[in-house]
Design a protein around this motif. Sequence first.
Motif, mmCIF file in Angstrom:
data_model
loop_
_atom_site.group_PDB
_atom_site.id
_atom_site.type_symbol
_atom_site.label_atom_id
_atom_site.label_comp_id
_atom_site.label_asym_id
_atom_site.label_seq_id
_atom_site.Cartn_x
_atom_site.Cartn_y
_atom_site.Cartn_z
ATOM 1 N N ASP A 1 -9.305 -2.854 16.194
ATOM 2 C CA ASP A 1 -10.595 -2.325 16.645
ATOM 3 C C ASP A 1 -11.110 -1.329 15.604
ATOM 4 O OD1 ASP A 1 -12.815 -1.507 18.234
ATOM 5 O OD2 ASP A 1 -11.643 -1.688 20.063
ATOM 6 N N ASN A 2 -12.309 -0.828 15.862
ATOM 7 C CA ASN A 2 -12.925 0.147 14.980
ATOM 8 C C ASN A 2 -12.585 1.551 15.499
ATOM 9 O OD1 ASN A 2 -14.812 1.845 13.619
ATOM 10 N ND2 ASN A 2 -16.120 0.052 13.300
ATOM 11 N N HIS B 1 0.859 -1.180 0.000
ATOM 12 C CA HIS B 1 0.000 0.000 0.000
ATOM 13 C C HIS B 1 0.893 1.228 0.000
ATOM 14 C CE1 HIS B 1 -3.447 2.551 0.867
ATOM 15 N NE2 HIS B 1 -2.638 3.217 1.673
ATOM 16 N N ALA C 1 -3.549 -5.893 8.400
ATOM 17 C CA ALA C 1 -2.911 -4.577 8.423
ATOM 18 C C ALA C 1 -2.060 -4.458 9.693
ATOM 19 C CB ALA C 1 -3.971 -3.476 8.384
ATOM 20 N N ILE D 1 -4.539 1.962 15.206
ATOM 21 C CA ILE D 1 -5.806 1.209 15.220
ATOM 22 C C ILE D 1 -6.119 0.740 13.805
ATOM 23 C CG2 ILE D 1 -8.289 1.358 15.714
ATOM 24 C CD1 ILE D 1 -7.635 3.798 17.524
ATOM 25 N N ASN E 1 -19.424 5.879 11.087
ATOM 26 C CA ASN E 1 -18.176 5.778 11.864
ATOM 27 C C ASN E 1 -17.496 7.137 11.945
ATOM 28 O OD1 ASN E 1 -18.487 3.024 12.105
ATOM 29 N ND2 ASN E 1 -17.112 2.519 10.416
ATOM 30 N N CYS F 1 -5.504 6.321 13.376
ATOM 31 C CA CYS F 1 -6.772 5.599 13.559
ATOM 32 C C CYS F 1 -7.042 4.584 12.458
ATOM 33 C CB CYS F 1 -7.917 6.605 13.636
ATOM 34 S SG CYS F 1 -7.694 7.721 15.006
ATOM 35 N N ARG G 1 -4.367 6.030 -7.074
ATOM 36 C CA ARG G 1 -5.316 6.048 -5.955
ATOM 37 C C ARG G 1 -5.402 7.416 -5.282
ATOM 38 N NH1 ARG G 1 -4.489 4.927 -0.947
ATOM 39 N NH2 ARG G 1 -6.472 4.582 0.036
ATOM 40 N N GLU H 1 -6.117 -4.569 0.635
ATOM 41 C CA GLU H 1 -7.471 -5.116 0.789
ATOM 42 C C GLU H 1 -8.174 -5.206 -0.558
ATOM 43 O OE1 GLU H 1 -8.390 -3.477 5.303
ATOM 44 O OE2 GLU H 1 -8.437 -2.099 3.622
ATOM 45 N N LEU I 1 -4.409 2.495 10.633
ATOM 46 C CA LEU I 1 -2.975 2.219 10.547
ATOM 47 C C LEU I 1 -2.528 1.668 9.192
ATOM 48 C CD1 LEU I 1 -0.403 2.036 12.384
ATOM 49 C CD2 LEU I 1 -1.085 -0.326 12.820
ATOM 50 N N SER J 1 1.179 5.021 0.835
ATOM 51 C CA SER J 1 0.447 6.045 1.604
ATOM 52 C C SER J 1 0.255 7.290 0.750
ATOM 53 C CB SER J 1 1.242 6.439 2.846
ATOM 54 O OG SER J 1 1.653 5.308 3.536
ATOM 55 N N GLY K 1 -0.699 -0.331 6.514
ATOM 56 C CA GLY K 1 0.636 -0.924 6.607
ATOM 57 C C GLY K 1 1.597 -0.080 7.432
ATOM 58 N N GLY K 2 1.130 1.016 7.984
ATOM 59 C CA GLY K 2 1.967 1.842 8.870
ATOM 60 C C GLY K 2 2.822 2.860 8.127
ATOM 61 N N LEU L 1 -9.077 -2.193 11.860
ATOM 62 C CA LEU L 1 -10.032 -3.294 11.992
ATOM 63 C C LEU L 1 -9.495 -4.569 11.351
ATOM 64 C CD1 LEU L 1 -13.674 -2.113 11.155
ATOM 65 C CD2 LEU L 1 -12.954 -3.549 13.054
ATOM 66 N N ASP L 2 -8.498 -4.412 10.508
ATOM 67 C CA ASP L 2 -8.010 -5.529 9.703
ATOM 68 C C ASP L 2 -6.753 -6.116 10.352
ATOM 69 O OD1 ASP L 2 -6.927 -7.189 7.767
ATOM 70 O OD2 ASP L 2 -7.463 -5.858 6.110
HETATM 71 C C1 LIG Z 1 -6.219 3.784 3.344
HETATM 72 S S1 LIG Z 1 -5.792 2.528 4.467
HETATM 73 C C2 LIG Z 1 -4.658 3.313 5.574
HETATM 74 C C3 LIG Z 1 -3.241 3.317 5.087
HETATM 75 C C4 LIG Z 1 -2.232 3.875 6.054
HETATM 76 N N1 LIG Z 1 -2.476 5.273 6.351
HETATM 77 C C5 LIG Z 1 -0.808 3.697 5.535
HETATM 78 O O1 LIG Z 1 -0.089 4.686 5.371
HETATM 79 O O2 LIG Z 1 -0.416 2.545 5.306
HETATM 80 C C6 LIG Z 1 -7.219 2.461 5.434
HETATM 81 C C7 LIG Z 1 -7.178 1.421 6.547
HETATM 82 O O3 LIG Z 1 -8.282 1.693 7.400
HETATM 83 C C8 LIG Z 1 -8.789 0.477 7.882
HETATM 84 N N2 LIG Z 1 -10.158 0.748 8.310
HETATM 85 C C9 LIG Z 1 -11.251 1.014 7.550
HETATM 86 N N3 LIG Z 1 -12.313 1.269 8.320
HETATM 87 C C10 LIG Z 1 -11.878 1.175 9.603
HETATM 88 C C11 LIG Z 1 -12.518 1.341 10.867
HETATM 89 N N4 LIG Z 1 -13.800 1.674 10.950
HETATM 90 N N5 LIG Z 1 -11.778 1.195 11.976
HETATM 91 C C12 LIG Z 1 -10.467 0.870 11.906
HETATM 92 N N6 LIG Z 1 -9.806 0.684 10.737
HETATM 93 C C13 LIG Z 1 -10.510 0.837 9.600
HETATM 94 C C14 LIG Z 1 -8.658 -0.457 6.707
HETATM 95 O O4 LIG Z 1 -8.638 -1.790 7.164
HETATM 96 C C15 LIG Z 1 -7.323 -0.007 6.102
HETATM 97 O O5 LIG Z 1 -6.264 -0.781 6.586
#
Ligand SMILES: C[S@@+](CC[C@H](N)C(=O)[O-])C[C@H]1O[C@@H](n2cnc3c(N)ncnc32)[C@H](O)[C@@H]1O
Length: 331
Positions: free
Chosen positions: A95-96, A22, A75, A69, A240, A45, A319, A129, A47, A24, A49-50, A71-72
């Motif tokens: 978590d969410n 991924h 990740a 944080i 959310n 919130c 993207r 994903e 995360l 960023s 791949g960080g 949900l996946d």
């Molecule tokens: C665009 S990616 C983030 C990429 C990150 N900023 C990076 O630099 O690698 C969005 C992430 O948000 C997570 N995600 C989506 N909805 C979420 C939720 N309600 N709570 C927590 N994580 C969520 C997805 O699983 C995905 O890993």
Amino acid sequence: MGYSFSPGITLFTDNYYMKYKHVSVLKNEVINYLDPKNNENCIDCTLGGGGHAKAILEKTAPNGNLLGIDLDINAIKAAKQNLKDYKNRIYLVEDNYKNLKQILKQKKYDSGFNKIDIILLDLGISSYEMQDKTRGFSFQGSADLDMRFGQTDLKASDIINNYSENELTRVFKEYGEERYSRLIAREIIKQRKIKPILKTDQLVGLIENVYKNKQKPKKIHVATKVFQGLRIETNDELNNLTKFLPEALEILNKGGRLGIISFHSLEDRIVKRFFKQESKDCLCPPQLPICQCNHQAQLKILTKKPVEAGVEEIKNNPRSRSAKLRAAEKI
Ligand SMILES: C[S@@+](CC[C@H](N)C(=O)[O-])C[C@H]1O[C@@H](n2cnc3c(N)ncnc32)[C@H](O)[C@@H]1O
């Protein structure tokens, strides 16, 4: 579990593995506006791949902590590997993000996170994903119509097989901006009476059928918009965000910065309105001569207009084309 050394992190789950990849978006802009400094604490919130987290941790050395944080669980695993050099300063939670305040309250974070200087939310879906053919986000191949970011209850197939014609039309129209929402909803109702619609390719075939004698969208697949709408509904993405914003504002330290990257006009509108409201001292209707609401501004908007990716970033990472960053400081 095993890891590769080529770009991306290889994740093994049972008999299946794929690389976590991924890129960023707006990374320089995030650093620029959120301006992380030595020893500041951050909550990422979403995360992923960080990628953003790493850039922030580099700036918050030597003692700034980061709570990540997602949900996946994949990740979280990928980020753990990607951020291994910072392992004493990171806390990762599956978590969410809508439960932000509750997550922070958990006792084990008390010591490291008594003040929060930076909160980042990078909405939507990661490339990992999207490309994972087992998750149902992609309209290529054949997968279960799942589309959940984590272990939540509602799957995309529940929506497709149980929502009424009107409800399906709303999801495709509002969240997907799909031109033929009603026709596609009708076709779904018709087909599911014959056989439940459980696979992505079943849904794609049905959408292609509706589009057979119609003008197709120019640059995207005919199923793109329906899939987007369905993903947003499955994960309750707009609710959310709405629940998250006041919680983020509440836990942020004075002088702390909040940054939100959105990819959908409805998300951006929610953020824009919230920032505008929280940057005003009074919310009374203009005809009232004296303020009765006593509302006080808590935010200073740092981005007058949303910040967007430049030509070079869009070329390297398509993207990023629809990404919009808004940032504000708590006053
Ligand atoms: C665009 S990616 C983030 C990429 C990150 N900023 C990076 O630099 O690698 C969005 C992430 O948000 C997570 N995600 C989506 N909805 C979420 C939720 N309600 N709570 C927590 N994580 C969520 C997805 O699983 C995905 O890993």
